[in-house]
Design an enzyme around this catalytic site. Structure first.
Site, PDB file in Angstrom:
ATOM      1  N   THR A   9      64.516  39.102   6.201  1.00  0.00           N
ATOM      2  CA  THR A   9      63.570  39.567   5.196  1.00  0.00           C
ATOM      3  C   THR A   9      62.720  40.676   5.776  1.00  0.00           C
ATOM      4  O   THR A   9      62.373  40.651   6.963  1.00  0.00           O
ATOM      5  CB  THR A   9      62.669  38.430   4.677  1.00  0.00           C
ATOM      6  OG1 THR A   9      61.758  38.962   3.696  1.00  0.00           O
ATOM      7  CG2 THR A   9      61.861  37.800   5.797  1.00  0.00           C
ATOM      8  N   LYS A  13      54.859  38.967   4.577  1.00  0.00           N
ATOM      9  CA  LYS A  13      54.205  37.712   4.181  1.00  0.00           C
ATOM     10  C   LYS A  13      55.205  36.571   4.111  1.00  0.00           C
ATOM     11  O   LYS A  13      54.935  35.440   4.507  1.00  0.00           O
ATOM     12  CB  LYS A  13      53.494  37.885   2.833  1.00  0.00           C
ATOM     13  CG  LYS A  13      52.284  38.796   2.885  1.00  0.00           C
ATOM     14  CD  LYS A  13      51.604  38.895   1.527  1.00  0.00           C
ATOM     15  CE  LYS A  13      50.373  39.778   1.581  1.00  0.00           C
ATOM     16  NZ  LYS A  13      49.729  39.908   0.247  1.00  0.00           N
ATOM     17  N   LYS A  14      56.392  36.880   3.582  1.00  0.00           N
ATOM     18  CA  LYS A  14      57.428  35.851   3.504  1.00  0.00           C
ATOM     19  C   LYS A  14      57.906  35.471   4.902  1.00  0.00           C
ATOM     20  O   LYS A  14      58.139  34.294   5.195  1.00  0.00           O
ATOM     21  CB  LYS A  14      58.605  36.335   2.662  1.00  0.00           C
ATOM     22  CG  LYS A  14      59.702  35.285   2.510  1.00  0.00           C
ATOM     23  CD  LYS A  14      60.916  35.813   1.772  1.00  0.00           C
ATOM     24  CE  LYS A  14      60.688  35.908   0.294  1.00  0.00           C
ATOM     25  NZ  LYS A  14      61.968  36.221  -0.432  1.00  0.00           N
ATOM     26  N   ASP A  75      66.566  33.704  -1.375  1.00  0.00           N
ATOM     27  CA  ASP A  75      66.202  34.441  -2.576  1.00  0.00           C
ATOM     28  C   ASP A  75      65.435  33.462  -3.435  1.00  0.00           C
ATOM     29  O   ASP A  75      65.846  32.297  -3.593  1.00  0.00           O
ATOM     30  CB  ASP A  75      67.427  34.977  -3.317  1.00  0.00           C
ATOM     31  CG  ASP A  75      67.033  36.006  -4.378  1.00  0.00           C
ATOM     32  OD1 ASP A  75      66.137  36.826  -4.100  1.00  0.00           O
ATOM     33  OD2 ASP A  75      67.602  35.989  -5.481  1.00  0.00           O
ATOM     34  N   SER A  76      64.327  33.904  -3.933  1.00  0.00           N
ATOM     35  CA  SER A  76      63.468  32.982  -4.662  1.00  0.00           C
ATOM     36  C   SER A  76      62.734  33.723  -5.759  1.00  0.00           C
ATOM     37  O   SER A  76      62.649  34.951  -5.751  1.00  0.00           O
ATOM     38  CB  SER A  76      62.466  32.317  -3.707  1.00  0.00           C
ATOM     39  OG  SER A  76      61.763  33.287  -2.955  1.00  0.00           O
ATOM     40  N   TYR A 160      53.731  35.325  -7.455  1.00  0.00           N
ATOM     41  CA  TYR A 160      53.173  34.704  -8.662  1.00  0.00           C
ATOM     42  C   TYR A 160      52.294  33.483  -8.355  1.00  0.00           C
ATOM     43  O   TYR A 160      51.885  32.779  -9.273  1.00  0.00           O
ATOM     44  CB  TYR A 160      54.322  34.282  -9.590  1.00  0.00           C
ATOM     45  CG  TYR A 160      55.180  35.427 -10.073  1.00  0.00           C
ATOM     46  CD1 TYR A 160      54.838  36.160 -11.213  1.00  0.00           C
ATOM     47  CD2 TYR A 160      56.339  35.793  -9.387  1.00  0.00           C
ATOM     48  CE1 TYR A 160      55.624  37.217 -11.657  1.00  0.00           C
ATOM     49  CE2 TYR A 160      57.135  36.850  -9.826  1.00  0.00           C
ATOM     50  CZ  TYR A 160      56.768  37.555 -10.955  1.00  0.00           C
ATOM     51  OH  TYR A 160      57.549  38.597 -11.389  1.00  0.00           O
ATOM     52  N   ASP A 161      52.003  33.256  -7.082  1.00  0.00           N
ATOM     53  CA  ASP A 161      51.218  32.079  -6.690  1.00  0.00           C
ATOM     54  C   ASP A 161      49.904  31.919  -7.462  1.00  0.00           C
ATOM     55  O   ASP A 161      49.525  30.804  -7.821  1.00  0.00           O
ATOM     56  CB  ASP A 161      50.914  32.100  -5.190  1.00  0.00           C
ATOM     57  CG  ASP A 161      52.109  31.684  -4.342  1.00  0.00           C
ATOM     58  OD1 ASP A 161      53.066  31.104  -4.894  1.00  0.00           O
ATOM     59  OD2 ASP A 161      52.086  31.943  -3.114  1.00  0.00           O
ATOM     60  N   HIS A 186      58.661  25.313  -3.380  1.00  0.00           N
ATOM     61  CA  HIS A 186      60.103  25.487  -3.442  1.00  0.00           C
ATOM     62  C   HIS A 186      60.658  25.950  -2.108  1.00  0.00           C
ATOM     63  O   HIS A 186      61.694  25.467  -1.639  1.00  0.00           O
ATOM     64  CB  HIS A 186      60.446  26.508  -4.530  1.00  0.00           C
ATOM     65  CG  HIS A 186      59.779  27.851  -4.377  1.00  0.00           C
ATOM     66  ND1 HIS A 186      58.420  27.988  -4.149  1.00  0.00           N
ATOM     67  CD2 HIS A 186      60.290  29.118  -4.397  1.00  0.00           C
ATOM     68  CE1 HIS A 186      58.136  29.278  -4.050  1.00  0.00           C
ATOM     69  NE2 HIS A 186      59.242  29.981  -4.199  1.00  0.00           N
ATOM     70  N   ARG A 187      59.957  26.885  -1.470  1.00  0.00           N
ATOM     71  CA  ARG A 187      60.439  27.421  -0.208  1.00  0.00           C
ATOM     72  C   ARG A 187      60.312  26.382   0.902  1.00  0.00           C
ATOM     73  O   ARG A 187      61.198  26.248   1.744  1.00  0.00           O
ATOM     74  CB  ARG A 187      59.667  28.702   0.138  1.00  0.00           C
ATOM     75  CG  ARG A 187      60.412  29.607   1.105  1.00  0.00           C
ATOM     76  CD  ARG A 187      59.745  30.967   1.238  1.00  0.00           C
ATOM     77  NE  ARG A 187      60.003  31.806   0.069  1.00  0.00           N
ATOM     78  CZ  ARG A 187      59.077  32.211  -0.788  1.00  0.00           C
ATOM     79  NH1 ARG A 187      57.814  31.852  -0.618  1.00  0.00           N
ATOM     80  NH2 ARG A 187      59.390  32.970  -1.803  1.00  0.00           N
TER      81      ARG A 187
END
Length: 204
Positions: A9, A13-14, A75-76, A160-161, A186-187
């Site tokens: 990635t 941040k991810k 992918d999320s 979208y948090d 989810h992650r």
């Protein structure tokens, strides 16, 4: 000697979030996590899949092929019930500009502005893949159900948090601490599951 594992990635941040989840699940010894920033000139990989799983595998295969390292990719995105599961795989570029979190979020809010509270359900979905240089592949999925709020709350997280209130929660994902978010997101679910595979495939 540590095994090296590429997290494919370019989203800083991810990357921080994935490293935190994997470190907590695997422990910090024995596996060295590296990101795309460690490989100057690494190209953008088009996400041409129609599902989260397809896109995660595309990115993980590319990473393993280009670097020779075991590669993890995800992918999320956000699937809104009232939008028939969209933005889905287009979550990061829903407004037309990739990675413009504010514009993406504003567009979703506008699109469901007249939707009643009882129909504002949705889910964060994450597909996470591990691809090994020898060709073995693993794919897992995590999901967090919740509702889409009408306005932002909180400054943490990303994407979208700020408008997502998870089931059973009184705070949005953006109002949770990193550890609290990882426990239910989810992650977090997907990467804890994938960490079991990583531990078997990359013995330390």
């Amino acid at each position: 000697m540590s095994a090296r594992l590429l997290l494919a990635t370019a989203n800083q941040k991810k990357l921080v979030e994935l490293q935190r989840i994997l470190d907590n699940a695997l422990g910090t010894g024995g596996i060295e996590l590296v990101g795309l920033g460690d490989f100057p000139g690494y190209p953008d990989v088009p996400e041409t899949g129609l599902t989260f799983g397809e896109n995660a595998l595309i990115k993980a295969r590319e990473g393993a092929s280009r670097t020779g390292l075991p590669t993890v990719a995800d992918d999320s995105g956000l699937a809104v019930d009232a939008l028939n599961g969209m933005p889905g795989v287009f979550s990061a570029r829903w407004s037309g500009r990739h990675g413009d979190d504010d514009a993406n979020l504003d567009l979703v809010l506008a699109q469901i502005g007249d939707v009643g509270d009882e129909h504002r359900g949705g889910a964060f979905v994450c597909a996470a893949a591990l691809v090994l240089p020898g060709g073995r592949e693993h794919l897992v999925e995590g999901k967090q159900r919740g509702e889409i709020l009408r306005a932002r709350r909180g400054t943490g997280g990303f994407g979208y948090d700020p408008i997502f209130l998870g089931e059973g929660q009184t705070r949005t994902n953006a109002e949770l601490s990193p550890a609290e978010k990882d426990a239910i997101s989810h992650r977090g679910k997907a990467f804890r599951e994938l960490s079991k595979v990583i531990a078997k495939e990359l013995p330390r």
